[in-house]
Scaffold this motif. Sequence first.
Motif, PDB file in Angstrom:
ATOM      1  N   UNK A  64      53.090  36.818  46.091  1.00 50.31           N
ATOM      2  CA  UNK A  64      52.267  37.832  45.432  1.00 50.31           C
ATOM      3  C   UNK A  64      51.743  38.785  46.494  1.00 50.31           C
ATOM      4  N   UNK A  65      51.897  40.088  46.251  1.00 54.04           N
ATOM      5  CA  UNK A  65      51.376  41.092  47.190  1.00 54.04           C
ATOM      6  C   UNK A  65      50.149  41.748  46.555  1.00 54.04           C
ATOM      7  N   UNK A  66      49.001  41.605  47.196  1.00 52.62           N
ATOM      8  CA  UNK A  66      47.763  42.065  46.565  1.00 52.62           C
ATOM      9  C   UNK A  66      46.657  42.297  47.594  1.00 52.62           C
ATOM     10  N   UNK A  67      45.658  43.059  47.185  1.00 49.00           N
ATOM     11  CA  UNK A  67      44.405  43.194  47.930  1.00 49.00           C
ATOM     12  C   UNK A  67      43.303  42.341  47.299  1.00 49.00           C
ATOM     13  N   UNK A  68      43.604  41.715  46.165  1.00 47.58           N
ATOM     14  CA  UNK A  68      42.563  41.196  45.287  1.00 47.58           C
ATOM     15  C   UNK A  68      42.459  39.680  45.248  1.00 47.58           C
ATOM     16  N   UNK A  69      42.965  38.976  46.277  1.00 49.02           N
ATOM     17  CA  UNK A  69      42.874  37.523  46.200  1.00 49.02           C
ATOM     18  C   UNK A  69      41.418  37.049  46.202  1.00 49.02           C
ATOM     19  N   UNK A  70      40.509  37.808  46.838  1.00 46.67           N
ATOM     20  CA  UNK A  70      39.093  37.445  46.820  1.00 46.67           C
ATOM     21  C   UNK A  70      38.504  37.514  45.427  1.00 46.67           C
ATOM     22  N   UNK A  71      38.885  38.539  44.661  1.00 47.63           N
ATOM     23  CA  UNK A  71      38.384  38.677  43.295  1.00 47.63           C
ATOM     24  C   UNK A  71      38.918  37.563  42.396  1.00 47.63           C
ATOM     25  N   UNK A  72      40.187  37.199  42.614  1.00 49.14           N
ATOM     26  CA  UNK A  72      40.751  36.105  41.821  1.00 49.14           C
ATOM     27  C   UNK A  72      40.125  34.768  42.224  1.00 49.14           C
ATOM     28  N   UNK A  73      39.813  34.602  43.500  1.00 48.41           N
ATOM     29  CA  UNK A  73      39.122  33.382  43.933  1.00 48.41           C
ATOM     30  C   UNK A  73      37.749  33.302  43.286  1.00 48.41           C
ATOM     31  N   UNK A  74      37.045  34.442  43.235  1.00 48.53           N
ATOM     32  CA  UNK A  74      35.716  34.498  42.602  1.00 48.53           C
ATOM     33  C   UNK A  74      35.808  34.100  41.129  1.00 48.53           C
ATOM     34  N   UNK A  75      36.810  34.627  40.450  1.00 49.54           N
ATOM     35  CA  UNK A  75      36.978  34.305  39.031  1.00 49.54           C
ATOM     36  C   UNK A  75      37.293  32.831  38.852  1.00 49.54           C
ATOM     37  N   UNK A  76      38.079  32.276  39.752  1.00 48.09           N
ATOM     38  CA  UNK A  76      38.410  30.852  39.666  1.00 48.09           C
ATOM     39  C   UNK A  76      37.158  30.001  39.871  1.00 48.09           C
ATOM     40  N   UNK A  77      36.366  30.325  40.902  1.00 43.40           N
ATOM     41  CA  UNK A  77      35.137  29.569  41.169  1.00 43.40           C
ATOM     42  C   UNK A  77      34.195  29.595  39.971  1.00 43.40           C
TER      43      UNK A  77
END
Length: 366
Positions: A64-77
């Motif tokens: 996956x190519x993205x800038x948004x892994x932090x946002x997805x991690x936040x949503x997961x948490x």
Amino acid sequence: MKRFTQIHMLVSYPPSNLNRDDLGRPKTARMGGKERLRISSQSLKRAWRTSDIFYESLAGNIGIRTKEMGEFAMKSFTTGIPFSALIDEKETAPKFTPVGEKKAQEWSENIAKVFGKPQSGDKSLKIEQLAHISPEEIRAIDELIQSCAANGTGPTDADLELLRSENSAVDIAMFGRMLASKPKFNCEAAVQVAHAITVHDCVVEDDYFTAVDDLNRGDESSGAGHVGQAEFGAGVFYQYICINNELLKENLGGDAELTSRAIKALVEAAAKVPPSGKQNSYASRAYASYILAETGDQQPRSLSAAFLNPVNKGDFLAHSIQGLKDTRNNMDAVYGACCDGFVEMNAFTGEGSLDGVLSFVADHND
């Protein structure tokens, strides 16, 4: 295994705007003193690696190519839904107890920083540049999030060693990865893709169009509800791909079966999948009309010189095919054999087949 596979293709696109510049015009390039239509290599690679062909052939081995892994991690948490399920857009029930927003923000920022410098701004979870994340790294993030949520403590420095030098991501192995702050985890691209250019000179044309308001009964005005202008071009494109089979296999951890499958998927996608630009407006879908596949240990070379003098009369496709063959034969005459074996597919004359090309590129890279 032969070191290189080279793919030469001719694709005829009807009126289209597959790849636009900053003004919305089809991209162009000057070659042989004449203006040609151009499709950038970035546009081609994006279309191929996100195609159904790629995903169906290489499921589980695509990053996956993205800038948004932090946002997805936040949503997961904060939801308890696994990170990988969110990435894959799978409807999944929560698998662990969510954590509070303050902790989730801090821990997600730490995860995102592993892959790049954060964007400026308060509480930004995005990074500045796109990062390509492998399946192994996605699983590592997933496990870390669930571990932190279960323990109630944030990730340690050891926990944040999420990057992997070895991975099974075919798209990273093919097209490379560059992490400016973590060069140890960079990956050299094993596939080189040239910008596709028309074999003939061309002119970008204007498309003046109108749209009618369905509820305008003509009582006061019978004019169009909208007037617009777009630009397009049409032509026969030459596309060139060079695959370093040995480097691709090395990038994939020596997995010969995955390497062969990846090459087949790439060649099939290149033959069948165009960029998606303006498809709803032009339906400019096209398969390759001609493919020449070569394998060997010799230094690769493009055959673009066949079109320095643009094709400008007669049957463009037939002349283009003959031009490629003549250039290839002439180069062999002066340099010696430039490959050890080759196969052709000619949809113009009904000779050869795509299956034959795919078998050839797979069989010569075992």
